[in-house]
Scaffold this active site. Structure first.
Site, PDB file in Angstrom:
ATOM      1  N   ASN A   7       0.425  -1.181   0.152  1.00 50.73           N
ATOM      2  CA  ASN A   7       0.341  -0.219   0.182  1.00 50.73           C
ATOM      3  C   ASN A   7       1.221   1.407  -0.398  1.00 50.73           C
ATOM      4  OD1 ASN A   7      -1.900   2.005   0.767  1.00 50.73           O
ATOM      5  ND2 ASN A   7      -2.947   1.311   2.337  1.00 50.73           N
ATOM      6  N   ARG A  88      -2.292  -2.178  -3.850  1.00 52.87           N
ATOM      7  CA  ARG A  88      -3.973  -1.104  -3.183  1.00 52.87           C
ATOM      8  C   ARG A  88      -3.703   0.323  -3.834  1.00 52.87           C
ATOM      9  NH1 ARG A  88      -5.394   2.195   2.080  1.00 52.87           N
ATOM     10  NH2 ARG A  88      -6.975   2.669   1.416  1.00 52.87           N
ATOM     11  N   HIS A 177     -13.442   1.882   1.091  1.00 49.27           N
ATOM     12  CA  HIS A 177     -13.307   0.074   1.772  1.00 49.27           C
ATOM     13  C   HIS A 177     -13.676  -0.562   1.679  1.00 49.27           C
ATOM     14  CE1 HIS A 177     -13.815   3.825   4.909  1.00 49.27           C
ATOM     15  NE2 HIS A 177     -12.094   3.701   5.348  1.00 49.27           N
ATOM     16  N   ARG A 236     -13.627  14.472   8.983  1.00 46.98           N
ATOM     17  CA  ARG A 236     -14.898  14.556   7.526  1.00 46.98           C
ATOM     18  C   ARG A 236     -15.675  14.857   8.301  1.00 46.98           C
ATOM     19  NH1 ARG A 236     -12.622   9.423   4.700  1.00 46.98           N
ATOM     20  NH2 ARG A 236     -10.364   9.477   5.666  1.00 46.98           N
ATOM     21  N   GLY A 326     -10.635   0.821  13.355  1.00 44.96           N
ATOM     22  CA  GLY A 326     -10.189   1.182  14.431  1.00 44.96           C
ATOM     23  C   GLY A 326     -11.030   1.094  15.303  1.00 44.96           C
ATOM     24  N   GLU A 379      -6.923  -6.195   5.440  1.00 47.05           N
ATOM     25  CA  GLU A 379      -7.232  -6.027   3.483  1.00 47.05           C
ATOM     26  C   GLU A 379      -6.127  -6.274   3.254  1.00 47.05           C
ATOM     27  OE1 GLU A 379      -8.024  -1.521   5.619  1.00 47.05           O
ATOM     28  OE2 GLU A 379      -9.799  -1.552   3.952  1.00 47.05           O
TER      29      GLU A 379
HETATM   30  P1  ADP Z   1      -7.701   4.482   9.657  1.00 45.02           P
HETATM   31  O1  ADP Z   1      -7.563   3.017   9.173  1.00 45.02           O
HETATM   32  O2  ADP Z   1      -9.239   5.608   9.099  1.00 45.02           O
HETATM   33  O3  ADP Z   1      -6.736   5.684   9.491  1.00 45.02           O
HETATM   34  P2  ADP Z   1      -8.180   3.014  11.983  1.00 45.02           P
HETATM   35  O4  ADP Z   1      -9.019   1.944  10.909  1.00 45.02           O
HETATM   36  O5  ADP Z   1      -7.088   2.661  12.006  1.00 45.02           O
HETATM   37  O6  ADP Z   1      -8.483   4.535  10.512  1.00 45.02           O
HETATM   38  O7  ADP Z   1      -9.046   3.706  13.398  1.00 45.02           O
HETATM   39  C1  ADP Z   1      -8.645   4.481  14.166  1.00 45.02           C
HETATM   40  C2  ADP Z   1      -9.355   5.425  15.321  1.00 45.02           C
HETATM   41  O8  ADP Z   1      -9.696   3.925  16.285  1.00 45.02           O
HETATM   42  C3  ADP Z   1      -9.623   6.410  15.864  1.00 45.02           C
HETATM   43  O9  ADP Z   1     -10.261   7.208  16.114  1.00 45.02           O
HETATM   44  C4  ADP Z   1      -8.408   5.537  17.317  1.00 45.02           C
HETATM   45  O10 ADP Z   1      -9.699   6.330  17.975  1.00 45.02           O
HETATM   46  C5  ADP Z   1      -9.596   4.240  17.175  1.00 45.02           C
HETATM   47  N1  ADP Z   1      -9.558   3.211  18.454  1.00 45.02           N
HETATM   48  C6  ADP Z   1      -8.017   2.496  17.879  1.00 45.02           C
HETATM   49  N2  ADP Z   1      -7.930   1.970  19.249  1.00 45.02           N
HETATM   50  C7  ADP Z   1      -8.925   2.582  19.897  1.00 45.02           C
HETATM   51  C8  ADP Z   1      -9.483   1.975  21.001  1.00 45.02           C
HETATM   52  N3  ADP Z   1      -9.054   1.319  22.187  1.00 45.02           N
HETATM   53  N4  ADP Z   1     -10.685   3.305  21.822  1.00 45.02           N
HETATM   54  C9  ADP Z   1     -11.137   3.951  21.239  1.00 45.02           C
HETATM   55  N5  ADP Z   1     -10.803   4.141  19.641  1.00 45.02           N
HETATM   56  C10 ADP Z   1      -9.962   3.447  19.500  1.00 45.02           C
END
Ligand code: ADP
Length: 393
Positions: A7, A88, A177, A236, A326, A379
Site C-alpha cells: 500500500n 492497493r 473501504h 471529515r 479502529g 485488507e
Molecule cells: P484509518 O485506517 O481510517 O486511519 P483506523 O481504522 O486505524 O483508521 O481507526 C483509527 C481510529 O480508531 C481512531 O479514531 C482511534 O481513536 C480509534 N481507536 C483505536 N483504538 C481504540 C480504542 N482502544 N478505543 C477507542 N477507539 C480506538
C-alpha cells in the site's frame, strides 16, 4: 508461493509478505517519510519489531531495502521467490469491478482517475513502477477499494444532479473501504454458515463507511464520489447540505481548496469537539465532563444508527451486523451506544461480550433478533488473496 501485499502513499510504503495459499503472514512493516528528512522504516516478524533510520530517496529505494531485509531475515533466498505483488488502489472508478493484472492500460486508467483521488492514485502508480523496477520477475496486480461497490445499482449510485454531470464528469457514488467490507462480509457468511445473507458492515475508523451486502454483493454504501460522504468521521463532515458550501465560501471568502480543507480536515469529531479527531480522546473528554465531546459522540453514533436503519429497511431485514476498523474493533462505548439505539429492531447487546477489543466475537445475546459481531478487518490479506488467485490462474 510468496505474495507481497503493498500500500503505497505519497511518502509511505506499507507491506506484508504472505505464504499463499496458507495465508500465513511472514513479515510486515512500513517505510515512512520517503523522500523527506528523517525517513525510517519498521519491520515486524514473529520474533521482533525493529526500527531503522535510513535515507529513503524514493519508493524504489524503499523496495530495494525491503528486498535486502527479506533476504537478511531469511524469508526469501532470492527475489524470484516473490511470484506476485498486490497493489492497493483507492479509486478504480467505473473501470474496475475486480482486481486485475497491471498493464499499461490499467496504469493509464488509474492515472486518469487521479482527479477523484489526488492524494492516493498518483502515489499508487509511483509504488507500482518502483516495484516493477526492483522486482521485474513478479506479476503485479492492482486491487481496488471501489471494486466491491461496483454491483450497486444506478438508483443508489447516482446523485440527483444534472445527468450530464455523471456522463461527462463521472459524478457518482464509488464508495470506499471496499476491500474491508468484502473481507468482513465473507468472514460473517463463514460464521453464519451460509451465503444467501443480508449483512450490514460498519467500517468505523478514522475514515468510516457502512455497506449493505446481499448474498455477498454490495447493494449500497455510505461513501460517495470521494471519501467524504455518509457518516461523520474523525476530521471529515460526511453528508451535509451541499448549499452550505457556496454559502460559507462567500461568508469566509474561501477558495474551493480552502473549503475542502475545512470539510476534510477540520470537521467531524474534531470540528464538533474542538478537542481531537481520535475517538479515545473524545471518550476521555466525555469522562472529564466535556460537553462538546459528548455532543460529538452523540452525533457520531446517531449517523451510524441512521445508516443501519436505512439499510435494514432497504434489504427488508438483516442477518448480521459487523463492526470493524479502529473504532469498530476497539470502542466498547461506541458499539454499545449504537446497539442500544437499535433496540427497536430487537437487537440485544451482551455487555460482557462487548467488553472486548480487536477480536472476532458475537456481542449480542442469543435472544437478539440480529447477531452483531466484531470482526477485525484484514485488507492486506484480501489483497494477497486476489493477487494469488490471479497469479495462480
Ligand atoms: P484509518 O485506517 O481510517 O486511519 P483506523 O481504522 O486505524 O483508521 O481507526 C483509527 C481510529 O480508531 C481512531 O479514531 C482511534 O481513536 C480509534 N481507536 C483505536 N483504538 C481504540 C480504542 N482502544 N478505543 C477507542 N477507539 C480506538
Amino acid at each position: 508461493m510468496k505474495i507481497l501485499s503493498v500500500n503505497a502513499g505519497s511518502s509511505s510504503l506499507k507491506f506484508k509478505l504472505y505464504e499463499m495459499p496458507e495465508e500465513k503472514g511472514l513479515i510486515s512493516g512500513v517505510f515512512e517519510k520517503i523522500g523527506l528528512k528523517d525517513s525510517f522504516y519498521t519491520i515486524k516478524t514473529d520474533k521482533e519489531k525493529i526500527k531503522k533510520e535510513v535515507e529513503l530517496k524514493d519508493h524504489e529505494a524503499a523496495f530495494k531495502i525491503l528486498m535486502e531485509e527479506l533476504m537478511e531475515n531469511g524469508v526469501i533466498s532470492s527475489l524470484s521467490e516473490i511470484k506476485g505483488i498486490g497493489h492497493r488502489i483507492v479509486q478504480g472508478g467505473s473501470y474496475f469491478d475486480q482486481s486485475v493484472e497491471v498493464t499499461e492500460d490499467v496504469i493509464k486508467k488509474i492515472k486518469e482517475l487521479s482527479s477523484l483521488a489526488p492524494l492516493h492514485n498518483p502515489a499508487a502508480i509511483v509504488g507500482i513502477k518502483a516495484a516493477q523496477a526492483v522486482i521485474p520477475s513478479a506479476r503485479h496486480v492492482t486491487v481496488f477499494d471501489t471494486a466491491f461497490h461496483q454491483t450497486i445499482e444506478e438508483e443508489n449510485y447516482l446523485y440527483a444532479v444534472p445527468y450530464n454531470w455523471y456522463t461527462d464528469y463521472k459524478v457518482r457514488r464509488y464508495g470506499a473501504h471496499g476491500t474491508s467490507h468484502k473481507y468482513v462480509s465473507l468472514k460473517m457468511n463463514e460464521i453464519l454458515g451460509r451465503y444467501n445473507t443480508k449483512l450490514i458492515t460498519c467500517h468505523i475508523g478514522n475514515g468510516a463507511s457502512i455497506s449493505a451486502v446481499v448474498d455477498g454483493k454490495c447493494i449500497n454504501t455510505s461513501m460517495g464520489l470521494t471519501p467524504n460522504a455518509g457518516l461523520m468521521m474523525g476530521t471529515r463532515c460526511g453528508d451535509i447540505d451541499a448549499t452550505i458550501i457556496p454559502y460559507i465560501m462567500e461568508k469566509l471568502n474561501l477558495t474551493p481548496k480552502e473549503v475542502d480543507t475545512f470539510l476534510n480536515k477540520e470537521s467531524g469529531l474534531l470540528g464538533i469537539s474542538g478537542v481531537s479527531s481520535d475517538s479515545r480522546d473524545i471518550e476521555d473528554g466525555i469522562n472529564h465532563g466535556n460537553k462538546r465531546c459528548a455532543l460529538a459522540q452523540k452525533m457520531f453514533v446517531k449517523r451510524i444508527v441512521d445508516y443501519i436503519a436505512k439499510y435494514y429497511v432497504e434489504m427488508e431485514g438483516c442477518d448480521g451486523i459487523v463492526f470493524t476498523a479502529g473504532i469498530g474493533e476497539n470502542s466498547i462505548s461506541t458499539r454499545r451506544e449504537v446497539l442500544d439505539s437499535l433496540k427497536i429492531l430487537g437487537i440485544e447487546i451482551d455487555e460482557e461480550k462487548n467488553n472486548t477489543r480487536g477480536e472476532t466475537i458475537c456481542i449480542t445475546t442469543d435472544n437478539s433478533s440480529i447477531p452483531c459481531y466484531v470482526i477485525p478487518t484484514d485488507e492486506e490479506l484480501m489483497i494477497a488473496r486476489d493477487t494469488y488467485n490471479i497469479v495462480e490462474r
